[in-house]
Design a protein around this motif. Structure first.
Motif, short mmCIF file in Angstrom:
data_model
loop_
_atom_site.label_atom_id
_atom_site.label_comp_id
_atom_site.label_asym_id
_atom_site.label_seq_id
_atom_site.Cartn_x
_atom_site.Cartn_y
_atom_site.Cartn_z
N UNK A 165 -2.89 12.46 -5.45
CA UNK A 165 -2.27 12.79 -4.10
C UNK A 165 -1.36 13.58 -4.60
N UNK A 166 -0.34 13.98 -3.61
CA UNK A 166 0.53 15.33 -3.29
C UNK A 166 1.55 14.18 -3.87
N UNK A 167 1.43 12.91 -4.24
CA UNK A 167 2.32 11.95 -4.14
C UNK A 167 2.01 10.61 -4.35
N UNK A 168 1.32 11.10 -6.00
CA UNK A 168 0.99 10.54 -7.58
C UNK A 168 -0.55 9.67 -6.68
N UNK A 169 -1.04 9.05 -8.18
CA UNK A 169 -2.27 8.09 -7.74
C UNK A 169 -2.46 7.28 -6.66
N UNK A 170 -4.45 7.49 -5.59
CA UNK A 170 -3.65 6.20 -5.02
C UNK A 170 -4.97 5.91 -4.87
N UNK A 171 -5.44 4.32 -4.99
CA UNK A 171 -6.87 3.68 -4.84
C UNK A 171 -7.44 4.81 -3.22
N UNK A 172 -9.08 5.00 -3.52
CA UNK A 172 -9.74 5.95 -2.48
C UNK A 172 -9.73 5.45 -1.30
N UNK A 173 -9.95 4.11 -1.27
CA UNK A 173 -9.91 3.64 0.13
C UNK A 173 -9.28 2.37 0.54
N UNK A 174 -8.54 2.27 1.93
CA UNK A 174 -8.54 0.15 1.45
C UNK A 174 -8.61 0.13 2.88
N UNK A 175 -8.50 -0.78 3.08
CA UNK A 175 -9.20 -1.86 4.73
C UNK A 175 -9.06 -2.73 4.62
N UNK A 176 -8.06 -3.13 6.41
CA UNK A 176 -7.48 -4.26 6.41
C UNK A 176 -8.04 -4.46 7.90
N UNK A 177 -7.46 -6.15 8.38
CA UNK A 177 -7.36 -6.78 9.76
C UNK A 177 -6.80 -6.26 9.53
N UNK A 178 -6.12 -6.42 10.96
CA UNK A 178 -4.78 -5.38 12.38
C UNK A 178 -4.65 -6.44 13.23
N UNK A 179 -3.97 -7.91 13.27
CA UNK A 179 -4.34 -8.24 14.39
C UNK A 179 -2.44 -7.46 15.11
N UNK A 180 -2.75 -7.74 16.75
CA UNK A 180 -1.88 -7.99 17.39
C UNK A 180 -1.69 -8.36 19.27
N UNK A 181 -0.70 -8.49 19.11
CA UNK A 181 -0.87 -9.47 20.26
C UNK A 181 0.34 -9.05 21.56
N UNK A 182 -0.42 -8.92 22.86
CA UNK A 182 0.70 -8.87 24.17
C UNK A 182 2.50 -9.03 23.64
N UNK A 183 2.80 -10.22 22.88
CA UNK A 183 4.15 -10.39 22.91
C UNK A 183 4.46 -9.80 21.69
N UNK A 184 4.29 -8.58 21.05
CA UNK A 184 4.65 -8.21 20.30
C UNK A 184 3.95 -6.74 20.58
#
Length: 161
Positions: free
Chosen positions: A37-56
């Motif tokens: 990438x223009x910023x250097x080598x990166x992993x092809x793909x990443x995956x996360x779980x993301x949890x958000x509550x109404x308080x934040x």
């Protein structure tokens, strides 16, 4: 099960950690394949779980890759995008007549954040980033800088910074 109990259960069972932008996350996949990438080598793909509550909130930030969001459970999550002086909202959640969909793409280089607008609730989603996420490509914004570029969006900027 009440919302706060379910959030606690998800944080424990999915081993979620606090995210710098707000909410909780856990990386679940990082491809071994690399891309240039223009910023250097990166992993092809990443995956996360993301949890958000109404308080934040997930504070306004930007990354250098496309981020594809997938809703799993809880209330709808609102993705807020700032571009060209405007505030756009995407509803990520169960398919409804109110234009909520179970997946959305946030294109690379967009300024965005997210909220759970239903009181006493949460949203569990997954995010797939390609090329893969790297904190070197993560930019968190402050209120003053965003107001210079988006002076007509003070309410949402105040909420998500």
């Amino acid at each position: 099960m009440k919302s706060k109990e379910r959030v606690k259960q998800l944080v424990e069972e999915l081993q979620l950690l606090p995210h710098p932008e707000g909410g909780f996350y856990k990386e679940t996949y990082r491809s071994l394949d690399l891309v240039k990438t223009p910023s250097g080598e990166r992993n092809l793909r990443t995956v996360i779980y993301f949890l958000l509550t109404s308080e934040n909130v997930s504070k306004f930030h930007r990354i250098k890759s496309d981020e594809h969001w997938f809703w799993h459970e809880g209330s709808a999550l609102t993705i807020h995008i700032l571009e060209q002086g405007q505030h756009q909202k995407l509803s990520l959640g169960p398919v409804t007549l109110s234009q909520s969909f179970p997946q959305h793409l946030v294109p690379a280089e967009k300024i965005f954040g997210s909220t759970v607008d239903e009181e006493d609730s949460y949203a569990l989603v997954s995010c797939v980033v390609s090329p893969g996420f790297d904190f070197k490509d993560f930019e968190l914004f402050n209120k003053e800088d965003l107001l210079k570029e988006f002076p007509n969006q003070e309410a949402i900027i105040s909420r998500l910074t």
